[in-house]
Design an enzyme around this catalytic site. Structure first.
Site, short mmCIF file in Angstrom:
data_model
loop_
_atom_site.label_atom_id
_atom_site.label_comp_id
_atom_site.label_asym_id
_atom_site.label_seq_id
_atom_site.Cartn_x
_atom_site.Cartn_y
_atom_site.Cartn_z
N GLY A 223 -9.44 2.65 -6.44
CA GLY A 223 -10.18 1.49 -6.98
C GLY A 223 -9.83 0.36 -6.20
O GLY A 223 -9.35 0.37 -4.89
N GLY A 224 -9.89 -0.94 -6.77
CA GLY A 224 -9.67 -2.08 -6.38
C GLY A 224 -8.29 -2.30 -5.70
O GLY A 224 -8.15 -2.90 -4.81
N GLY B 258 -19.78 -5.48 31.86
CA GLY B 258 -19.42 -6.16 30.61
C GLY B 258 -17.91 -5.73 29.95
O GLY B 258 -17.43 -6.33 29.62
N ALA B 259 -17.57 -4.45 30.35
CA ALA B 259 -16.46 -3.91 29.72
C ALA B 259 -15.24 -4.65 30.54
O ALA B 259 -14.04 -4.66 30.27
CB ALA B 259 -16.37 -2.50 29.76
C1 HXC Z 1 -2.60 2.83 -17.56
C2 HXC Z 1 -2.05 4.89 -16.44
C3 HXC Z 1 -2.84 4.59 -15.51
C4 HXC Z 1 -3.44 3.12 -15.63
C5 HXC Z 1 -2.04 6.38 -14.84
N1 HXC Z 1 -1.47 6.14 -16.26
N2 HXC Z 1 -2.84 5.37 -14.44
N3 HXC Z 1 -1.66 4.01 -17.43
N4 HXC Z 1 -3.42 2.45 -16.64
N5 HXC Z 1 -4.48 2.99 -14.52
C6 HXC Z 1 -0.28 6.68 -16.82
C7 HXC Z 1 -0.93 7.94 -17.55
O1 HXC Z 1 -1.73 7.75 -18.62
C8 HXC Z 1 0.38 8.76 -17.70
O2 HXC Z 1 1.07 8.33 -18.65
C9 HXC Z 1 1.13 8.36 -16.48
O3 HXC Z 1 0.58 7.22 -16.00
C10 HXC Z 1 1.14 9.11 -15.46
O4 HXC Z 1 -0.11 9.70 -15.20
P1 HXC Z 1 -0.73 11.02 -14.88
O5 HXC Z 1 -2.06 11.14 -14.99
O6 HXC Z 1 0.29 12.11 -15.89
O7 HXC Z 1 -0.44 11.62 -13.41
P2 HXC Z 1 -0.97 12.41 -12.26
O8 HXC Z 1 -1.40 13.59 -12.78
O9 HXC Z 1 -0.16 12.40 -11.06
O10 HXC Z 1 -2.28 11.71 -11.76
C11 HXC Z 1 -2.31 10.30 -11.52
C12 HXC Z 1 -3.42 9.60 -11.39
C13 HXC Z 1 -4.08 9.40 -12.68
C14 HXC Z 1 -4.43 10.24 -10.31
C15 HXC Z 1 -3.43 8.36 -10.71
O11 HXC Z 1 -3.33 9.17 -13.68
C16 HXC Z 1 -5.50 8.62 -12.58
O12 HXC Z 1 -6.33 9.06 -12.29
N6 HXC Z 1 -5.03 7.45 -13.43
C17 HXC Z 1 -6.45 6.55 -13.55
C18 HXC Z 1 -6.66 5.97 -12.22
C19 HXC Z 1 -7.87 5.06 -12.60
O13 HXC Z 1 -8.93 5.04 -12.89
N7 HXC Z 1 -7.40 3.53 -12.49
C20 HXC Z 1 -8.22 2.51 -12.76
C21 HXC Z 1 -8.88 2.28 -11.33
S1 HXC Z 1 -9.71 0.65 -11.52
P3 HXC Z 1 1.85 9.26 -19.82
O14 HXC Z 1 2.62 8.35 -20.80
O15 HXC Z 1 0.53 10.06 -20.30
O16 HXC Z 1 2.85 10.00 -18.65
C22 HXC Z 1 -8.96 -0.20 -10.54
C23 HXC Z 1 -9.53 -1.64 -10.77
C24 HXC Z 1 -8.84 -2.65 -9.80
O17 HXC Z 1 -7.89 -0.09 -10.39
C25 HXC Z 1 -9.82 -3.75 -9.49
C26 HXC Z 1 -9.33 -4.83 -8.97
C27 HXC Z 1 -9.93 -5.83 -8.49
#
Ligand code: HXC
Length: 512
Positions: A169-170, A402-403
């Site tokens: 994501g971001g 040109g290059a």
């Molecule tokens: C809060 C999060 C989290 C998040 C992971 N965790 N991502 N908690 N916010 N964004 C937590 C999980 O709940 C979990 O907690 C622990 O971290 C480990 O995650 P797992 O899923 O068990 O690990 P894994 O299987 O290795 O997968 C990793 C992952 C997946 C692929 C990153 O966690 C995932 O898809 N997370 C969400 C990604 C996402 O959509 N993020 C937001 C993007 S938007 P527990 O307590 O259960 O162990 C964004 C916008 C930014 O970033 C914009 C900026 C301008």
């Protein structure tokens, strides 16, 4: 006092354990280092000074009220690397998936501001699930602070991103705003992942094929170095830092490992005189720079253009070279972008540029024209013209059209132009030129093939040498290939005090 000290120590140990041994072990089982292990491997022994260990989120929503997040999921501080100050942030995936909440991101931004104030590089080790979902808009705001700080630091101190885990994501935009991205083969980076892509466009792709290190190197050009694992990524980071100054007001450290400027006779045989034969320009570079050591940047992207850092008599230089072994070294959109970005980095950080030229021209084709080869190719002209560091051009063989002008020619401000005896500085190759200039003669000739050969030979004699260009002062000297290192070493010495003042303005407008 003793009990207070003991309490601090106990809390410290608990916080340093991150998300707990089980989660840290899970990380190690995936062949990754933990956030703190990465810091320890990057920093000189015993040099890391942490700040913000006791920082805590203030979120109360979605079960966060009583959840402690060690260091709020990111280790930040100062350290020395090879004896030089850096500031760094290392996301801890064991703590809430390294997710970036408000305090987490403010810690990162704080480390960046310390980099800026102290003129030291900033290293950000990414391993995170992205914006912390429970903190909603606060986590987005935190990211905004990081992006804004990336831009403040840009061109003032070097910024290096390591991608050692998820970066989605971001979150991927902070690395994109930094100077160099080092991604491990265990990490993925994308704006939208495979599931969202499937939903929106129907395309099927794995996370690895979409956002793996090799995909970013070959296709997107987002990544500058691919590392097998964390250890290699950290090694590459240290190696890269060794070529760079700490900030834009100073020079890269001079590290002398090779004091010889004796001729290298092997160089006389690397480039074939026949322009149709190819060779690997990296053999030329290796025969010239200290210890033959080139740190190639984006080695797997736009391989028709080679860029990287090397040293000559210990001085850091930025090397840009056409690669005749790939697409005959023709410049396409990707190659122009790759080189232009590298040139601008070197210029921002006082690293002289050495350009090796063997180029047939810009790549022809509808795809290139529709893709904007005009606008993108112009970036190369812009970057070289705007660069005020010492600029040295070495014409190895073909330098056409040109290059020729774009590849750091005299007219774009090269301070020193050296040509090998094989150099051909011309508006185009002989074969193409006779088709245009002598079309009528060839149509009317009885023996067309013979006439064509004669005309090509005539054109070659008139233009396919370095002498015409040297006669016009577009080439300073025609040198024996074997002696190139000596000439470059001297040019760098004499150009060290170069000053090149430009008209004051907010900034130029590179055709983005
Ligand atoms: C809060 C999060 C989290 C998040 C992971 N965790 N991502 N908690 N916010 N964004 C937590 C999980 O709940 C979990 O907690 C622990 O971290 C480990 O995650 P797992 O899923 O068990 O690990 P894994 O299987 O290795 O997968 C990793 C992952 C997946 C692929 C990153 O966690 C995932 O898809 N997370 C969400 C990604 C996402 O959509 N993020 C937001 C993007 S938007 P527990 O307590 O259960 O162990 C964004 C916008 C930014 O970033 C914009 C900026 C301008």
């Amino acid at each position: 006092m003793q009990s207070l000290i003991a309490e601090v120590q106990k809390k410290r140990e608990a916080l340093e354990a991150g998300g707990g041994e089980a989660r840290l072990e899970k990380q190690r089982a995936q062949g990754k280092l933990t956030a703190r292990e990465r810091v320890a491997k990057l920093a000189d022994a015993d040099s890391f000074e942490e700040f913000g260990l006791f920082a805590q989120h203030r979120s109360t929503q979605l079960g966060m009220a009583d959840k402690e997040a060690a260091a709020d999921g990111v280790v930040t501080g100062a350290a020395s690397v090879d004896g030089r100050l850096v500031h760094l942030a290392s996301q801890d995936f064991s703590v809430l998936g390294g997710s970036a909440g408000e305090v987490h991101s403010l810690k990162v931004a704080d480390a960046m501001h310390r980099s800026l104030k102290t003129g030291s590089p900033f290293v950000f080790i990414n391993d995170s699930g992205g914006a912390r979902v429970q903190e909603g808009i606060d986590s987005l705001s935190g990211y905004g602070q990081v992006f804004y700080s990336n831009v403040l630091l840009s061109g003032a101190v070097p910024q290096i991103s390591l991608i050692c885990g998820p970066c989605a994501g971001g979150a991927a935009y902070s690395p994109a705003l930094t100077d160099f991205v080092i991604q491990t083969r265990k990490a993925q980076m994308f704006i939208t992942g495979p599931q969202v892509i499937k939903q929106v466009t129907g395309e099927d792709i794995t996370a690895e094929a979409l956002g793996g290190a090799d995909a970013h190197m070959a296709h997107s050009g987002v990544v500058h170095f691919v590392a097998e694992d964390d250890e290699e990524a950290l090694y590459l980071c240290r190696r890269l830092l060794s070529f760079l100054p700490s900030n834009n007001l100073t020079e890269a450290p001079r590290i002398v490992t090779d004091e010889s400027i004796d001729p290298n006779p092997a160089l006389n045989d690397v480039v074939p005189v026949d322009t149709k034969q190819s060779y690997d320009v990296r053999d030329v570079i290796a025969g010239i720079v200290d210890q033959g050591d080139l740190l190639e940047v984006q080695a797997g992207h736009a391989m028709n253009m080679v860029v990287g850092f090397a040293r000559i008599l210990g001085r850091s230089v930025g090397i840009i070279a056409n690669q005749p072994a790939v697409m005959s070294g023709a410049i396409d959109i990707k190659a122009a972008n790759k080189a232009a970005r590298f040139i601008r980095f070197c210029n921002a950080f006082n690293i002289p540029l050495i350009t090796f030229v063997d180029v047939p021209g810009y790549l022809p084709g509808v795809e290139q024209e529709y893709g904007g080869i005009i606008r993108n190719g112009a970036k190369l002209l812009f970057a070289y013209s705007a660069a005020s560091v010492p600029k040295i051009q070495v014409i190895l063989r073909k330098s056409y059209g040109g290059a020729h002008v774009a590849m750091s020619s005299r007219d774009l401000g090269a301070d020193c132009v050296l040509a090998w005896p094989t150099a051909e500085v011309a508006v185009m190759g002989a074969e193409g030129a006779v088709e245009i200039v002598f079309r009528k003669e060839m149509q009317e000739a009885e023996d067309k093939a013979k006439t064509r050969e004669e005309l090509i030979a005539r054109y070659r004699e008139a233009f396919a040498s370095p002498y015409v260009a040297a006669g016009r002062r577009l080439v300073d000297d025609i040198i024996e290939p074997a002696s190139t290192r000596r000439h470059l070493a001297r040019a760098l010495e004499y150009l060290h005090s170069k000053r090149d003042h430009r008209p004051p303005k907010k900034h130029g407008l590179i055709p983005l």
